[in-house]
Design a protein around this motif. Structure first.
Motif, mmCIF file in Angstrom:
data_model
loop_
_atom_site.group_PDB
_atom_site.id
_atom_site.type_symbol
_atom_site.label_atom_id
_atom_site.label_comp_id
_atom_site.label_asym_id
_atom_site.label_seq_id
_atom_site.Cartn_x
_atom_site.Cartn_y
_atom_site.Cartn_z
ATOM 1 N N ASP A 206 0.845 -1.187 0.000
ATOM 2 C CA ASP A 206 0.000 0.000 0.000
ATOM 3 C C ASP A 206 0.884 1.242 0.000
ATOM 4 O OD1 ASP A 206 -2.267 1.507 0.043
ATOM 5 O OD2 ASP A 206 -3.155 0.518 1.785
ATOM 6 N N GLU A 207 0.265 2.414 -0.105
ATOM 7 C CA GLU A 207 1.045 3.649 -0.158
ATOM 8 C C GLU A 207 1.868 3.891 1.095
ATOM 9 O OE1 GLU A 207 -3.328 5.078 0.393
ATOM 10 O OE2 GLU A 207 -2.278 3.343 -0.435
ATOM 11 N N ASP A 208 1.441 3.322 2.238
ATOM 12 C CA ASP A 208 2.205 3.487 3.470
ATOM 13 C C ASP A 208 3.193 2.349 3.709
ATOM 14 O OD1 ASP A 208 0.526 1.415 4.102
ATOM 15 O OD2 ASP A 208 -0.352 2.356 5.882
ATOM 16 N N GLY A 209 3.355 1.457 2.719
ATOM 17 C CA GLY A 209 4.308 0.361 2.835
ATOM 18 C C GLY A 209 3.734 -0.928 3.377
ATOM 19 N N THR A 210 2.462 -0.919 3.768
ATOM 20 C CA THR A 210 1.833 -2.128 4.294
ATOM 21 C C THR A 210 1.718 -3.187 3.198
ATOM 22 O OG1 THR A 210 0.517 -0.822 5.840
ATOM 23 C CG2 THR A 210 -0.239 -3.071 5.391
ATOM 24 N N PRO A 211 2.169 -4.420 3.460
ATOM 25 C CA PRO A 211 2.052 -5.477 2.444
ATOM 26 C C PRO A 211 0.611 -5.964 2.322
ATOM 27 C CG PRO A 211 2.994 -6.384 4.459
ATOM 28 C CD PRO A 211 2.834 -4.902 4.689
ATOM 29 N N LEU A 212 0.016 -5.761 1.159
ATOM 30 C CA LEU A 212 -1.372 -6.159 0.921
ATOM 31 C C LEU A 212 -1.481 -7.569 0.370
ATOM 32 C CD1 LEU A 212 -2.643 -2.923 -0.859
ATOM 33 C CD2 LEU A 212 -2.912 -3.522 1.550
ATOM 34 N N ALA A 213 -0.454 -7.962 -0.398
ATOM 35 C CA ALA A 213 -0.495 -9.241 -1.104
ATOM 36 C C ALA A 213 0.918 -9.594 -1.549
ATOM 37 C CB ALA A 213 -1.420 -9.135 -2.311
ATOM 38 N N SER A 214 1.041 -10.754 -2.145
ATOM 39 C CA SER A 214 2.324 -11.130 -2.743
ATOM 40 C C SER A 214 2.078 -11.697 -4.133
ATOM 41 C CB SER A 214 3.067 -12.148 -1.870
ATOM 42 O OG SER A 214 2.390 -13.380 -1.856
ATOM 43 N N LEU A 215 3.007 -11.403 -5.009
ATOM 44 C CA LEU A 215 2.976 -11.918 -6.375
ATOM 45 C C LEU A 215 4.120 -12.908 -6.511
ATOM 46 C CD1 LEU A 215 1.672 -11.536 -9.243
ATOM 47 C CD2 LEU A 215 3.591 -10.003 -9.726
ATOM 48 N N ALA A 216 3.852 -14.079 -7.073
ATOM 49 C CA ALA A 216 4.890 -15.111 -7.140
ATOM 50 C C ALA A 216 4.897 -15.826 -8.474
ATOM 51 C CB ALA A 216 4.692 -16.131 -6.019
ATOM 52 N N VAL A 217 6.078 -16.235 -8.868
ATOM 53 C CA VAL A 217 6.244 -17.170 -9.979
ATOM 54 C C VAL A 217 6.685 -18.486 -9.366
ATOM 55 C CG1 VAL A 217 8.610 -16.320 -10.371
ATOM 56 C CG2 VAL A 217 7.484 -17.710 -12.122
ATOM 57 N N SER A 218 6.033 -19.572 -9.738
ATOM 58 C CA SER A 218 6.394 -20.874 -9.177
ATOM 59 C C SER A 218 6.642 -21.873 -10.294
ATOM 60 C CB SER A 218 5.299 -21.394 -8.237
ATOM 61 O OG SER A 218 4.093 -21.602 -8.931
ATOM 62 N N MET A 219 7.496 -22.857 -9.982
ATOM 63 C CA MET A 219 7.915 -23.830 -11.003
ATOM 64 C C MET A 219 8.402 -25.098 -10.329
ATOM 65 S SD MET A 219 11.388 -21.711 -11.758
ATOM 66 C CE MET A 219 10.461 -20.224 -11.371
ATOM 67 N N PRO A 220 8.427 -26.208 -11.053
ATOM 68 C CA PRO A 220 9.046 -27.417 -10.505
ATOM 69 C C PRO A 220 10.543 -27.184 -10.282
ATOM 70 C CG PRO A 220 7.710 -27.922 -12.446
ATOM 71 C CD PRO A 220 7.844 -26.443 -12.394
ATOM 72 N N ASP A 221 11.095 -27.852 -9.304
ATOM 73 C CA ASP A 221 12.521 -27.705 -9.008
ATOM 74 C C ASP A 221 13.386 -28.074 -10.215
ATOM 75 O OD1 ASP A 221 14.671 -27.242 -7.013
ATOM 76 O OD2 ASP A 221 15.111 -29.353 -7.376
ATOM 77 N N SER A 222 12.888 -28.962 -11.057
ATOM 78 C CA SER A 222 13.655 -29.385 -12.229
ATOM 79 C C SER A 222 13.884 -28.246 -13.220
ATOM 80 C CB SER A 222 12.936 -30.539 -12.937
ATOM 81 O OG SER A 222 11.624 -30.142 -13.328
ATOM 82 N N ARG A 223 13.055 -27.185 -13.162
ATOM 83 C CA ARG A 223 13.227 -26.057 -14.070
ATOM 84 C C ARG A 223 13.816 -24.833 -13.374
ATOM 85 N NH1 ARG A 223 8.158 -27.528 -16.383
ATOM 86 N NH2 ARG A 223 7.093 -25.729 -15.477
#
Length: 250
Positions: A206-223
C-alpha cells in the motif's frame, strides 16, 4: 426457530474466526449456551467445510477452507484483483511459468486469490483458495518481511512448523531470511514447503508500505535455475510494483 439456529451458527462461526483456535468450553462461556448446542453447531459447520479441528490440538476449532475460498470470489471486483491481472498475464507470457497472487489472512496463512497457468505439461498448480504458512513459503515471507517486528514475534511464539529439512523453523534463521528479503526485494522458496516446488515472490504494498499481497512465480525444481535468480527477482519485483501503482491509479 430455524432462523434462530442459522443466526446462532453464524455468530459461532464469527466467534471462531475471531478467537481461533478456540475450545467448545470457551465458546460456551462466550455465548451462555449449553455445551451440547455449541458442540452440535460446530460439528454441523465442520461437516459443511466452514470449520475444522486444529491439527495440533483437535479440541480446538478454527475456520475451514470453505471460509477461505469465499474471500477470493469477493476480491474479484476489487482494485487489487483488477490491477494484478494484466501484469500477471504478461509475466506468465514472458516466463512461461505459473504466476499466482496471494493475500494474507492475518498471521494465520496466505490465501491464493488468483493464478495464471503456464503452457508446460509439468507445472505447479495452486487451487484458488489454497492456503499456505507464512514462514515456510516465499509468498508468506515476502509479506512477513514488511510487517512490524511484533507481528513476526507473535508468529514465532505460536511455533514454526517444519515441512522440509530446509524450512526456517528457528527464530534466528527466519529473521536472517527476512533481512535478506528486505535487502533483495524478493523472497525465494526452494523446496521449503512442498518437495520439488520452487517460487520467487515479491510484495504488493500500500502507499504506506503495508504489504497487501504477494505476487509469485512458481515452477518445478527441475526447471529452477539459480543463475537466473537475479533476473527472475527483478521481473517479479517490477511486476509487483506495477500492480501496486495500478491499484493506486498511478
Amino acid at each position: 426457530m430455524e432462523m434462530k439456529s442459522v443466526t446462532r451458527s453464524l455468530r459461532i462461526l464469527e466467534a471462531v474466526a475471531q478467537h481461533q483456535p478456540v475450545t467448545v468450553g470457551e465458546l460456551t462461556k462466550l455465548f451462555g449456551l449449553p455445551k451440547s448446542t455449541v458442540q452440535r453447531t460446530l460439528v454441523t459447520l465442520a461437516e459443511a467445510g466452514w470449520l475444522r479441528a486444529n491439527r495440533k490440538d483437535t479440541t480446538r476449532w478454527e475456520v475451514g477452507v470453505r471460509v477461505l475460498a469465499v474471500r477470493p470470489a469477493a476480491l474479484q471486483g476489487s482494485s487489487l484483483f483488477a490491477a494484478a491481472r494484466e501484469p500477471m498475464v504478461r509475466l506468465r507470457d514472458e516466463l512461461n511459468e505459473t504466476i499466482h497472487l496471494s493475500v494474507p489472512d492475518a498471521l494465520q496463512c496466505m490465501v491464493v486469490v488468483d493464478r495464471v497457468d503456464c503452457a508446460h505439461a509439468v507445472r505447479t498448480f495452486h487451487t484458488i483458495g489454497d492456503t499456505s504458512p507464512l514462514h515456510a513459503t516465499a509468498t508468506g515471507r515476502t509479506v512477513l518481511a514488511h510487517l512490524p517486528r511484533t507481528d513476526v514475534e507473535a508468529l514465532i511464539e505460536r511455533g514454526l512448523e517444519r515441512y522440509s529439512d530446509t524450512t526456517p523453523t528457528e527464530p534466528a534463521a527466519l529473521h536472517a531470511e527476512l533481512d535478506r528479503i528486505r535487502a533483495d526485494g524478493y523472497a525465494v522458496n526452494r523446496n521449503q514447503y512442498r518437495p520439488g516446488v520452487c517460487a520467487i515472490a515479491a510484495p504488493i504494498r500500500d502507499e504506506d508500505g503495508t504489504p497487501l499481497a504477494s505476487l509469485a512465480v512458481s515452477m518445478p525444481d527441475s526447471r529452477y535455475d539459480p543463475a537466473r535468480l537475479p533476473e527472475l527477482g527483478r521481473l517479479i519485483t517490477d511486476a509487483a510494483s506495477e500492480i501496486g501503482a495500478r491499484r493506486l491509479g498511478a
